[in-house]
Write a protein that holds these residues in place. Sequence first.
Motif, mmCIF file in Angstrom:
data_model
loop_
_atom_site.group_PDB
_atom_site.id
_atom_site.type_symbol
_atom_site.label_atom_id
_atom_site.label_comp_id
_atom_site.label_asym_id
_atom_site.label_seq_id
_atom_site.Cartn_x
_atom_site.Cartn_y
_atom_site.Cartn_z
ATOM 1 N N GLN A 23 -5.129 2.766 0.183
ATOM 2 C CA GLN A 23 -5.763 1.569 0.726
ATOM 3 C C GLN A 23 -7.232 1.489 0.315
ATOM 4 N N THR A 77 0.825 -1.203 0.000
ATOM 5 C CA THR A 77 0.000 0.000 0.000
ATOM 6 C C THR A 77 0.862 1.258 0.000
ATOM 7 N N ARG A 97 -1.482 7.165 2.111
ATOM 8 C CA ARG A 97 -1.597 5.716 2.282
ATOM 9 C C ARG A 97 -3.058 5.308 2.516
#
Length: 220
Positions: free
Chosen positions: A187, A172, A183
């Motif tokens: 995700q 990720t 991030r």
Amino acid sequence: MSSTYTVLIVEDDFHVGRLHASYVDAVPGFRALPPASTAALGLKAVHESAPDLVLLDVYLPDATGLDLLGSIDVDAMMLSAASDPATIRKALRRGALGYLIKPFTAEVLASRLRGYARYRRLLSDSVTLTQDRIETAWQALHPAATTSGPKSVSATETAVLAALAARPDQSTAEVAAAVGISRTTAQRYLSALADDGAVTIGLRYGSTGRPEHRYSAATD
């Protein structure tokens, strides 16, 4: 994307055919074949090149696009100025996956092509289909009717898929860095793409024994 879909445009106006081909080539994972200007040339190109998708006009000099639609065994969408209900019903009845009324923007066609790519992934031969997956695949072909998010959502999704196509088996954090997003955002997109079948998830075990999720673009 790990697969490239070839697209044949059947359009009698040379300039419009070239314009639509440029729209197709601008979408990652798609490649336009040389446009065909008649139904006969379109049929010949289908037999010789076996495109994944045909973008078909209704008004052609030697036959109607509806006639050609009924004689080819390939995915097709109609791109036409014809907007009367009878023509549209006939196109859908003969198997058109979508219908765009001219003129339209590059982004509108790009959205339909991205939806088509998702449709193909969801109906991949490698999976056993459920009713929910079939419904999701059908909805993917009509993004304007099922999504109301801004264009940047689709652009980010495309960027995530492009990053995974360039280098499979990423975490990720690696995807987030490659695309230039947080991030958390990475995700969210990776999870949604995995649900759609566009991304596969693997595990890698580190020295601590805790597995790390690794993502790759799915293949047909």
